[in-house]
Enzyme design. Structure first.
Site, short mmCIF file in Angstrom:
data_model
loop_
_atom_site.label_atom_id
_atom_site.label_comp_id
_atom_site.label_asym_id
_atom_site.label_seq_id
_atom_site.Cartn_x
_atom_site.Cartn_y
_atom_site.Cartn_z
N PHE A 133 -18.60 -32.36 16.75
CA PHE A 133 -17.36 -31.87 16.15
C PHE A 133 -16.19 -32.40 16.97
O PHE A 133 -16.09 -32.13 18.16
CB PHE A 133 -17.29 -30.34 16.11
CG PHE A 133 -16.02 -29.86 15.44
CD1 PHE A 133 -15.93 -29.79 14.06
CD2 PHE A 133 -14.90 -29.55 16.20
CE1 PHE A 133 -14.74 -29.39 13.44
CE2 PHE A 133 -13.71 -29.15 15.59
CZ PHE A 133 -13.64 -29.08 14.21
N ASP A 145 -15.14 -35.86 24.90
CA ASP A 145 -14.35 -34.82 24.25
C ASP A 145 -14.61 -33.52 24.98
O ASP A 145 -15.64 -32.88 24.79
CB ASP A 145 -14.75 -34.73 22.76
CG ASP A 145 -13.97 -33.65 22.01
OD1 ASP A 145 -13.36 -32.78 22.68
OD2 ASP A 145 -14.00 -33.66 20.77
N LYS A 185 -7.71 -27.03 23.64
CA LYS A 185 -7.96 -25.58 23.62
C LYS A 185 -7.40 -24.79 24.82
O LYS A 185 -6.35 -24.19 24.70
CB LYS A 185 -9.45 -25.34 23.43
CG LYS A 185 -9.90 -25.75 22.01
CD LYS A 185 -11.17 -25.09 21.59
CE LYS A 185 -11.40 -25.19 20.10
NZ LYS A 185 -12.02 -26.41 19.61
C1 LIG Z 1 -11.77 -27.46 18.66
C2 LIG Z 1 -12.27 -28.82 18.95
C3 LIG Z 1 -11.59 -29.96 18.49
C4 LIG Z 1 -10.37 -29.87 17.58
O1 LIG Z 1 -9.30 -29.24 18.19
P1 LIG Z 1 -8.11 -28.65 17.28
O2 LIG Z 1 -7.10 -28.19 18.28
O3 LIG Z 1 -8.69 -27.57 16.44
O4 LIG Z 1 -7.61 -29.78 16.46
C5 LIG Z 1 -12.07 -31.19 18.86
N1 LIG Z 1 -13.17 -31.32 19.64
C6 LIG Z 1 -13.84 -30.24 20.09
C7 LIG Z 1 -15.03 -30.43 20.97
C8 LIG Z 1 -13.42 -28.96 19.75
O5 LIG Z 1 -14.10 -27.89 20.18
#
Ligand SMILES: *Cc1c(COP(=O)(O)O)cnc(C)c1O
Length: 417
Positions: free
Chosen positions: A157, A242, A271
């Site tokens: 994700f 990420d 986040k």
């Molecule tokens: C939440 C998340 C995203 C996306 O972040 P948003 O601020 O919701 O756009 C991308 N990568 C990971 C691993 C995430 O947990």
């Protein structure tokens, strides 16, 4: 015009005195239905607690999905944000500001980034990954090799905007929006041989989450990041981590990848970074990667805004000076070992205060409801998986209230099925 003076938000919107049901009916008439019906209407928070419009109290074990690292209404973060906003709230990226520069320097220090490393600020996780995607596209290779492919993992994700969505694996999120930006190949999760077979000189970048949060808190197997670093270095592909969910102390470390013994080419954050204020970042490691995007090739109006960067500086300072990462590591360990001993819990995963655990039945959504009724906020990333990502300031005593309540919550969920 009359002068307009200081006010509190309650002069604009009456935040108390209306039932949750009334807000929910106004919500459904005015908000786009992409999130489904909100579970509760929250009006106030303090530390790890929040209260809904009907006065019910909850222990927040989700922290806005790994965002509220310092809990709600943290006095230090709130006062720094307010002071920055009252001094200089926004400038365009024709200008910079002291908090922007100081935050970039601080992130490079926390990431142990070598000389020549740089930072780009965004407003969210998906935007940090969009920037990383564009960075990857600029890793074009030489005249003979054309790097058109990007590798990501099954279960990945990376966000909801088109580039990040192309990196995201889940078919239900992708299919309605095709065609997506091309060249992304998803390979089996955690399979080193599949990775080594996939990474050649047609690959521009490999995107990895050290722990897949949305897939149910699945950590990469030991040795995987090291193998990925070797394969990408050999092929000239970028290794992009990420850490939007896993970064900023979530796992009890600044970065979940920091013990892997590798230097990545880029890391994305968001986040927890702003302690609840929206901000994301792309860190590029070393001179060569940091100069792939040149002046004019990327931009954003709000990215690196003085208030957002002040919020992040305040968050990092409080996490550091209050020894919060050590707390996250200890309380997380305590939660994991106690959860593993509860009947009906079949597997517990994660690090620090990013925890996923599986149940012996497909009752996770009902567990979320039963937990709310019992005064706890948790989340179900899968039909039999519960995720916890509470504020990193959660105490052992608070964790124990959930552990004591959980057997009855699980039973109530099973009875409701
Ligand atoms: C939440 C998340 C995203 C996306 O972040 P948003 O601020 O919701 O756009 C991308 N990568 C990971 C691993 C995430 O947990």
């Amino acid at each position: 015009m009359n002068t307009i003076e200081k006010a509190s938000v309650t002069e604009l919107v009456e935040t108390t005195g209306h039932a949750g049901s009334e807000w929910l009916s106004r919500y459904s008439s005015s908000l786009m239905d992409v999130f489904g019906t909100p579970q509760r209407v929250l009006v106030r928070g303090a530390g790890c607690l929040v209260w809904d419009a009907d006065g019910k109290e909850y222990l927040d074990l989700l922290g806005g999905i790994a965002v509220n690292a310092l809990g709600h209404a943290h006095p230090f973060v709130t006062s720094v944000i307010a002071s920055q906003l009252a001094t200089l709230g926004h400038v365009s990226n024709f200008f910079t500001s002291p908090t922007q520069v100081a935050l970039a320097e601080k992130l490079l220090e926390l990431a142990h980034a070598p000389a020549g490393s740089k930072v780009f600020f965004s407003n969210s996780g998906t935007e940090a990954n969009e920037a990383a995607f564009k960075l990857a596209r600029r890793n074009t290779g030489n005249a003979d090799t054309k790097r058109t492919k990007i590798i990501a993992l099954e279960g990945a994700f990376h966000g909801r905007t088109m580039g990040a969505l192309a990196l995201t694996a889940k078919e239900a999120y992708r299919a309605p929006f095709e065609p997506l930006p091309g060249g992304v190949v998803h390979i089996p999760f955690g399979d080193i041989a599949a990775l080594e077979a996939a990474v050649d000189d047609t690959v521009a970048a490999v995107f990895l989450e050290p722990i897949q949060g949305e897939a149910g808190v699945r950590p990469l197997p030991p040795g995987y990041l090291k193998a990925a670093r070797e394969a990408t270095s050999k092929a000239g592909a970028l290794l992009i981590l990420d850490e939007v969910q896993t970064g900023i102390g979530r796992t009890g470390k600044w970065l979940a990848s920091e013990d892997a013994g590798i230097v990545p080419d880029a890391v994305t954050l968001a986040k927890g970074l702003g302690g609840g204020f929206p901000i994301g970042a792309l860190i590029t490691f070393g001179e060569a990667t940091s100069s792939l995007l040149s002046a004019g090739q990327h931009g954003t109006t709000f990215g690196g805004n003085p208030v957002a960067t002040a919020a992040a500086l305040a968050t990092l300072h409080a996490l550091e000076s209050q020894n919060v990462l050590a707390n996250a590591a200890a309380v997380g360990e305590h939660l994991r070992s106690a959860l593993a001993a509860i009947p009906g819990v079949t597997e517990v995963r994660g690090e620090g205060l990013l925890i996923g655990f599986d149940l012996d039945a497909d009752v996770a959504p009902a567990v979320v409801q039963a937990a709310l009724d019992a005064g706890f906020i948790v989340n179900s990333p899968g039909p039999r998986t519960i995720r916890l990502a509470p504020p990193l300031i959660l105490t052992t005593a608070q964790a124990d209230t959930f552990l004591a309540a959980f057997p009855a919550i699980l039973q109530a969920a099973k009875d409701a099925q």
